[in-house]
Each structure stands twice: as structure tokens, then as C-alpha cells.
Write a protein that holds these residues in place. Structure first.
Motif, PDB file in Angstrom:
ATOM      1  N   GLU A  26      -2.880   0.860   9.813  1.00  0.00           N
ATOM      2  CA  GLU A  26      -1.664   0.133   9.458  1.00  0.00           C
ATOM      3  C   GLU A  26      -1.459   0.175   7.957  1.00  0.00           C
ATOM      4  O   GLU A  26      -2.404   0.312   7.195  1.00  0.00           O
ATOM      5  CB  GLU A  26      -1.783  -1.321   9.927  1.00  0.00           C
ATOM      6  N   ARG A  27      -0.214   0.043   7.571  1.00  0.00           N
ATOM      7  CA  ARG A  27       0.139   0.102   6.156  1.00  0.00           C
ATOM      8  C   ARG A  27      -0.519  -1.031   5.373  1.00  0.00           C
ATOM      9  O   ARG A  27      -0.518  -2.174   5.795  1.00  0.00           O
ATOM     10  CB  ARG A  27       1.656   0.003   6.036  1.00  0.00           C
ATOM     11  N   ALA A  28      -1.103  -0.682   4.228  1.00  0.00           N
ATOM     12  CA  ALA A  28      -1.755  -1.686   3.387  1.00  0.00           C
ATOM     13  C   ALA A  28      -0.711  -2.625   2.810  1.00  0.00           C
ATOM     14  O   ALA A  28       0.308  -2.187   2.287  1.00  0.00           O
ATOM     15  CB  ALA A  28      -2.534  -1.012   2.265  1.00  0.00           C
TER      16      ALA A  28
ATOM     17  N   THR B 292      -1.581  -5.643   0.836  1.00  0.00           N
ATOM     18  CA  THR B 292      -1.985  -6.402  -0.343  1.00  0.00           C
ATOM     19  C   THR B 292      -2.810  -5.522  -1.278  1.00  0.00           C
ATOM     20  O   THR B 292      -3.252  -4.444  -0.917  1.00  0.00           O
ATOM     21  CB  THR B 292      -2.842  -7.614   0.051  1.00  0.00           C
TER      22      THR B 292
ATOM     23  N   THR C 292      -5.779  -6.167  -2.230  1.00  0.00           N
ATOM     24  CA  THR C 292      -7.131  -6.087  -1.683  1.00  0.00           C
ATOM     25  C   THR C 292      -7.226  -4.942  -0.684  1.00  0.00           C
ATOM     26  O   THR C 292      -8.167  -4.153  -0.715  1.00  0.00           O
ATOM     27  CB  THR C 292      -7.517  -7.410  -1.003  1.00  0.00           C
ATOM     28  N   GLU C 293      -6.237  -4.848   0.195  1.00  0.00           N
ATOM     29  CA  GLU C 293      -6.239  -3.772   1.180  1.00  0.00           C
ATOM     30  C   GLU C 293      -6.078  -2.415   0.507  1.00  0.00           C
ATOM     31  O   GLU C 293      -6.685  -1.436   0.925  1.00  0.00           O
ATOM     32  CB  GLU C 293      -5.146  -4.006   2.219  1.00  0.00           C
ATOM     33  N   THR C 294      -5.259  -2.362  -0.533  1.00  0.00           N
ATOM     34  CA  THR C 294      -5.091  -1.116  -1.275  1.00  0.00           C
ATOM     35  C   THR C 294      -6.413  -0.718  -1.931  1.00  0.00           C
ATOM     36  O   THR C 294      -6.807   0.448  -1.901  1.00  0.00           O
ATOM     37  CB  THR C 294      -3.989  -1.255  -2.339  1.00  0.00           C
TER      38      THR C 294
ATOM     39  N   GLU D  17      -0.757   6.971   3.341  1.00  0.00           N
ATOM     40  CA  GLU D  17      -0.866   5.570   3.743  1.00  0.00           C
ATOM     41  C   GLU D  17       0.460   4.849   3.576  1.00  0.00           C
ATOM     42  O   GLU D  17       0.842   4.026   4.386  1.00  0.00           O
ATOM     43  CB  GLU D  17      -1.955   4.882   2.920  1.00  0.00           C
TER      44      GLU D  17
ATOM     45  N   LEU E 286      -9.407  -1.480  -0.902  1.00  0.00           N
ATOM     46  CA  LEU E 286     -10.284  -1.011   0.165  1.00  0.00           C
ATOM     47  C   LEU E 286      -9.930   0.415   0.571  1.00  0.00           C
ATOM     48  O   LEU E 286     -10.807   1.242   0.806  1.00  0.00           O
ATOM     49  CB  LEU E 286     -10.201  -1.935   1.379  1.00  0.00           C
ATOM     50  N   MET E 287      -8.632   0.694   0.632  1.00  0.00           N
ATOM     51  CA  MET E 287      -8.182   2.031   1.009  1.00  0.00           C
ATOM     52  C   MET E 287      -8.611   3.059  -0.048  1.00  0.00           C
ATOM     53  O   MET E 287      -9.087   4.139   0.292  1.00  0.00           O
ATOM     54  CB  MET E 287      -6.667   2.058   1.165  1.00  0.00           C
TER      55      MET E 287
END
Length: 164
Positions: free
Chosen positions: A93-95, A97, A99-101, A162, A103-104
Motif C-alpha cells: 500500500e502507498r506510504a 507518513t 515513518t512509513e516512507t 511506491e 521504512l520503505m
């Protein structure tokens, strides 16, 4: 400098730089436990070396080089070549936040070759010059440029995919 003073200086260096070394190690490994082991192994080597030689000219550069060389050597071990995976998701799924970016980007760093990852971390995280990175990794400057360009291209491709 006496042995006691040298040990005190080495201890002060370890205390001051441990967190920064951990951050770099984490970017290289992508795993907290492995990064902690990498820093620990590196510091053991640096301390042992520091005790053999009363004075290291540039302990910061020596420690960085030891960290990178230890990381690359650990990737050559046979047990590191095999990875087990559970079921993989069909799509990510699209990042949403930062934080998610983050992690990616760390996951994308993990998919680079070991040397590309080392170059990208040293050049763009540690903010070293091409010449310093080449000297630390024992590569020619053109090789560093090549690894950096290919590593950044791979990271950009994954980030664009992404967010597409």
C-alpha cells in the motif's frame, strides 16, 4: 601519551560515537539486532587495535572503515546467503507518513548490493566526499561514483514505483 590516557581517550571516543555508529550500522543492515552486533564487533576490533597501537592517527576514520569492512565481510558468510520468507503480499500500500516512507527507504537500501549500500550510506548519510569514501572502502573514485549512481537510481525507481 601513557597507556592509561590512551585507554581513557578510547573509552571517551566509544561513549561519544556509539549512537552515530549504530545509526550507520542500522542503515547498512536494516535490522536493529544485527546493527547492534555489527557495532559491537567493530568496537571490539577498534579497542583491540587501539591497545596494540598506543596512538591511532584518525580513530574516527579507522572506526568507519572497520564498520564497513566488518559489514561487507559478514555478508560473505554462507549462512547470510539464505533467506526464508513467509507469504509475500500481492502489493504494497502507498506510504502515508514520513515513518512509513523511512521504512520503505530502509527496505530499498536493504535490496541494494552490499557495496552500493555502503557507498550510499557513507556518501549521503555520513556525508563523506567521493575521495573519502573511496579511501575508506579501498575503491577507485570512479567505482564509488558508479556504485552511488546505480544505488540512487535503484532507490529512486523503488520510491517512484511506491508513489505511482
Amino acid at each position: 601519551m601513557s597507556r592509561i590516557e590512551a585507554d581513557a581517550a578510547l573509552h571517551a571516543f566509544v561513549e561519544a560515537r556509539r549512537t552515530a555508529l549504530f545509526r550507520s550500522a542500522y542503515l547498512l543492515c536494516g535490522d536493529r539486532d544485527e546493527a547492534d552486533d555489527l557495532v559491537q564487533t567493530t568496537l571490539v576490533k577498534v579497542v583491540a587495535s587501539g591497545r596494540r597501537q598506543v596512538r591511532l592517527d584518525n580513530i574516527e576514520a579507522y572506526t568507519r572503515k572497520t564498520l564497513i569492512n566488518t559489514f561487507i565481510a559478514s555478508r560473505r558468510r554462507f549462512w547470510r546467503r539464505e533467506h526464508s520468507y513467509g507469504e509475500l503480499p500481492d502489493h504494497v500500500e502507498r506510504a502515508a507518513t514520513d515513518t512509513e516512507t523511512g521504512l520503505m527507504v530502509r527496505a530499498a537500501l536493504g535490496r541494494l548490493s552490499d557495496k552500493q549500500r555502503a557507498v550510499v550510506v557513507l556518501r549521503y548519510w555520513e556525508d563523506l566526499s567521493i575521495a573519502e569514501t573511496a579511501r575508506l572502502l579501498g575503491m577507485r573514485e570512479n567505482t564509488v561514483k558508479s556504485h552511488a549512481a546505480r544505488g540512487l537510481a535503484a532507490l529512486r525507481a523503488e520510491v517512484q514505483e511506491e508513489f505511482a
